[in-house]
Design an enzyme around this catalytic site. Structure first.
Site, PDB file in Angstrom:
ATOM      1  N   CYS A   2      39.296  24.870  51.075  1.00  0.00           N
ATOM      2  CA  CYS A   2      40.494  24.797  51.840  1.00  0.00           C
ATOM      3  C   CYS A   2      39.907  24.441  53.491  1.00  0.00           C
ATOM      4  CB  CYS A   2      40.925  26.241  51.910  1.00  0.00           C
ATOM      5  SG  CYS A   2      41.652  26.876  50.404  1.00  0.00           S
ATOM      6  N   LYS A 627      33.107   9.837  40.104  1.00  0.00           N
ATOM      7  CA  LYS A 627      33.139  11.332  40.214  1.00  0.00           C
ATOM      8  C   LYS A 627      34.039  12.015  39.041  1.00  0.00           C
ATOM      9  CE  LYS A 627      31.786  15.385  41.858  1.00  0.00           C
ATOM     10  NZ  LYS A 627      30.507  15.476  41.703  1.00  0.00           N
TER      11      LYS A 627
HETATM   12  C1  F6R Z   1      25.991  14.053  36.773  1.00  0.00           C
HETATM   13  C2  F6R Z   1      27.687  14.454  36.759  1.00  0.00           C
HETATM   14  C3  F6R Z   1      28.348  13.907  35.475  1.00  0.00           C
HETATM   15  C4  F6R Z   1      29.031  15.107  35.035  1.00  0.00           C
HETATM   16  C5  F6R Z   1      30.233  14.611  33.977  1.00  0.00           C
HETATM   17  C6  F6R Z   1      31.161  15.651  33.529  1.00  0.00           C
HETATM   18  O1  F6R Z   1      25.582  14.280  38.140  1.00  0.00           O
HETATM   19  O2  F6R Z   1      28.227  14.584  37.799  1.00  0.00           O
HETATM   20  O3  F6R Z   1      27.329  13.888  34.496  1.00  0.00           O
HETATM   21  O4  F6R Z   1      28.692  16.278  34.936  1.00  0.00           O
HETATM   22  O5  F6R Z   1      30.839  13.303  34.092  1.00  0.00           O
HETATM   23  O6  F6R Z   1      31.804  15.859  34.513  1.00  0.00           O
HETATM   24  P1  F6R Z   1      32.871  17.120  34.451  1.00  0.00           P
HETATM   25  O7  F6R Z   1      31.788  18.248  34.759  1.00  0.00           O
HETATM   26  O8  F6R Z   1      33.605  16.909  35.530  1.00  0.00           O
HETATM   27  O9  F6R Z   1      33.284  17.177  33.325  1.00  0.00           O
END
Ligand code: F6R
Length: 632
Positions: A2, A627
């Site tokens: 926030c 991301k």
């Molecule tokens: C590595 C990284 C990725 C995520 C993966 C899963 O630094 O960020 O390996 O961990 O793409 O992403 P989430 O956690 O958003 O499901």
């Protein structure tokens, strides 16, 4: 995370127009006011607040709002929206008034929605307030306020604050805020205005940042200096436990107890881009350094003298199946060790993108736990749906409230705040922290942990944030070591037990931001193949913290040393033996062996960062990576 903003104009005009500030397109594809009335200089609060909110957008948010106090006609007008600041601009009519507050919300209590967006009011509309942080005891306060006739409109923890302030109000906003804050536990940066006490903004801070800018056009309040810099470089940083009253006459700061505080005006030399990163060179480094705070937020309100209460219904199940990808999968592997150890429940850990292809045998006796930072990873989402269709119970360990996975199952929020660097750092340690909490809560409920065990462990958990800070304080040593190996062709990482997932994560961090091939192995597995990768001088990072397999890990270190590896050991501060076995030592504070992997992970994040930095890599946006991975 926030963002809060505030402005008290002194009537002289400020220049808010930068030629592009209000030219974005809102969610409905409509140009958001496009400078309609933001041309050039103004002495009104509304354009300044919109401009400040725009500057805080990089922090990540899901809804936004402003409240303007018109001290001539004595009214507060509030506008809020689920959506962007651009959306907010497009729905807000021209509001006259030189005093106001604003907010970008990143949901933690209550889903992203217009009613949960800030500013919140006391119900009479005479007080408006914006808040960052978490009010831990909001539920009990809310119950009491409801009993005495207050009506609540949102699901937020924040809304208790304006109601409490109204309860204490006797003609002085500052003392009402002071009294209200004496009732709350938790963290806050807040700004409040009242029609009954016009001409002032009251601000306060505890464990959440707040800065006040002193410019020619008036006073500017913000969560960080990035927005303020356009208006002034002279700022006052609020400290924990301080209340500030901003009026035309100046800023008056006192402690919560009412003792006057002499503040120094500081001049900020950062450029605006550096300011977004709080002066850090990269978001990744900033996020690594935020971890003492994010871990505190993860634990906030969940640990008490009685043990741990995560506020989620935990079914009695035969088996747990953890599903995740990438870094979150490594957290899942760690979860297996701690859940099996503390709660004595069998745990399987599955890579989400493979889960469905095993035609998984799963039913209502299973609890599927999806771990995900974004809550949007397509593979994880598909796996959760598959498990649900087979009747399994579901729990998400998720960072982004309001994301798709939070709509599929009940969720335990990691509360790490928005992560902007593509490489996961603070979200990972918060996932580990949540898994530790979950394991202990289940262990206590299933009586596989004694009360004494729980108490001892809770004591260690409470030290985690401070211990992470001590690791961060050793960043110069980690940097020195990382720089020595920055030109290596490959790296191996190894660890045993709960240190094995930390080794995998250390290798992933290094390869994704430095592009150096790096693999993680269970140290005992080296002799079954990976030893063939060892040659003279190849760097091996060995996690050798004090745990029941410490001696065995030393044996594995000897195996790689005998074949020419250069070993960087991660060891406890009190370990006087390790230096005999390895070439370089990086230290973590002494702690419980089940908590040590969290601290070792912070060392490895910094190690990867400094290697990549030395190689001149694009750290926040590594090549080919995104991301949020929303394709299968
Ligand atoms: C590595 C990284 C990725 C995520 C993966 C899963 O630094 O960020 O390996 O961990 O793409 O992403 P989430 O956690 O958003 O499901």
């Amino acid at each position: 995370m926030c963002g809060i903003v505030g402005y008290l104009g002194n009537g002289s005009a400020v220049d808010v127009w930068d030629g592009k500030c209000f030219t974005d397109v809102n969610a409905s594809g409509v140009d958001a006011r496009d400078g309609e009335f933001f041309t050039g200089v103004t002495s009104e609060a509304m354009p300044v607040l919109f401009d400040l909110l725009k500057k805080l957008e990089y922090r990540g948010y899901d809804s936004a709002g402003i409240a303007i106090l018109n001290d001539e006609n004595g009214e507060i007008r509030t506008f809020k929206t689920e959506g962007s600041v651009g959306d907010l601009i497009s729905i807000t009519p021209e509001l006259g008034g030189r005093i106001g507050i604003g907010h970008t919300r990143w949901a933690t209590h209550g889903k992203p929605s217009t009613k949960n967006a800030h500013p919140h009011s006391d119900g009479t509309g005479r007080i408006a307030l914006v808040h960052n942080g978490i009010i831990e005891n909001y539920a009990e306060i809310k119950d009491k306020l409801i009993e005495s006739g207050h009506e609540f409109r949102s699901e937020t923890d924040t809304e208790v604050l304006p109601h409490l302030i109204e309860e204490y109000y006797d003609g002085n906003l500052e003392s009402a805020v002071r009294n209200a804050l004496s009732m709350v536990r938790g963290s806050y940066a807040l700004a409040a205005i009242s029609v009954d006490d016009p001409g002032r903004i009251v601000v306060a801070r505890k464990d959440s940042p707040l800065v006040i800018g002193l410019g020619d056009g008036g006073f500017f309040v913000a969560s960080d200096v990035s927005g303020i810099l356009k208006y002034t470089r002279d700022v006052v940083f609020m400290n924990d436990g301080e209340i500030g009253v901003i009026t035309d006459a100046g800023i008056d700061i006192t402690t919560l107890e009412g003792v006057s505080v002499e503040k120094k005006i500081e001049t900020i030399e950062w450029d605006p881009e550096a300011a977004e990163k709080s002066g850090y060179e990269h978001f990744m480094l900033k996020e690594i350094f935020e971890q003492p705070d994010t871990i505190r937020d993860t634990f906030s309100g969940r640990i008490s003298a009685d043990g741990i209460d995560l506020g989620v219904a935990l079914p009695n199940v035969r088996r747990i199946v953890i599903i995740a990808c990438g870094t979150s999968y490594h957290a899942g592997l760690f979860g297996r060790y701690v859940l099996e150890r503390f709660a004595r429940i069998p745990v399987d850990v599955e890579i989400a993108s493979e889960f469905r292809y095993t035609d998984p045998i799963i039913d209502c006796g299973d609890l599927v736990i999806a771990i995900t930072q974004s809550g949007e990873t397509a593979d994880t989402l598909a796996a959760v749906r598959e498990a649900g269709s087979k009747g399994s119970q579901k729990l998400g360990i998720v960072n982004m409230l309001g994301s798709s996975i939070t709509r599929e199952c009940q969720c335990l929020l990691t509360r790490a705040g928005p992560e902007i660097g593509v490489a996961a750092t603070k979200s990972f340690t918060s996932q580990l922290a949540c898994l530790l909490l979950l394991s202990v809560q289940l262990g206590k409920a299933r009586k596989t942990l004694s009360t004494a065990d729980v108490n001892d462990f809770v004591y260690e958990l409470k030290q985690m944030s401070g211990n992470i800070q001590r690791v961060l304080n050793s960043a110069p040593d980690i940097r020195k070591c990382a720089t020595m190996f920055a030109d290596a062709d490959q790296f191996l990482f190894m660890g045993r037990g709960a240190n094995y997932p930390a080794a995998l994560e250390g290798a992933l961090k290094l390869k994704e931001i430095s592009y150096i091939p790096a693999e993680g192995f269970p140290a005992g597995e080296m002799k079954h193949g990976p030893l063939a990768l060892i040659y003279d001088g190849v760097p091996v990072v060995a996690i050798a913290t004090k745990d029941p397999v410490y001696e065995k890990t030393l044996g594995n270190i000897k195996e790689v040393k005998a074949r020419g590896a250069t070993v960087i050991g991660i060891a406890n501060e009190s370990d006087t033996e390790i230096a005999k076995y390895v070439d370089y030592v990086l230290r973590i504070p002494d702690t419980d062996p089940w908590i040590a992997p969290v601290l070792s992970s912070v060392v490895l994040q910094l190690f990867a960062y400094y290697v990549a930095h030395h190689r001149g890599c694009e750290i926040d946006k590594p090549r080919n990576l995104a991301k949020s991975v929303t394709v299968e």
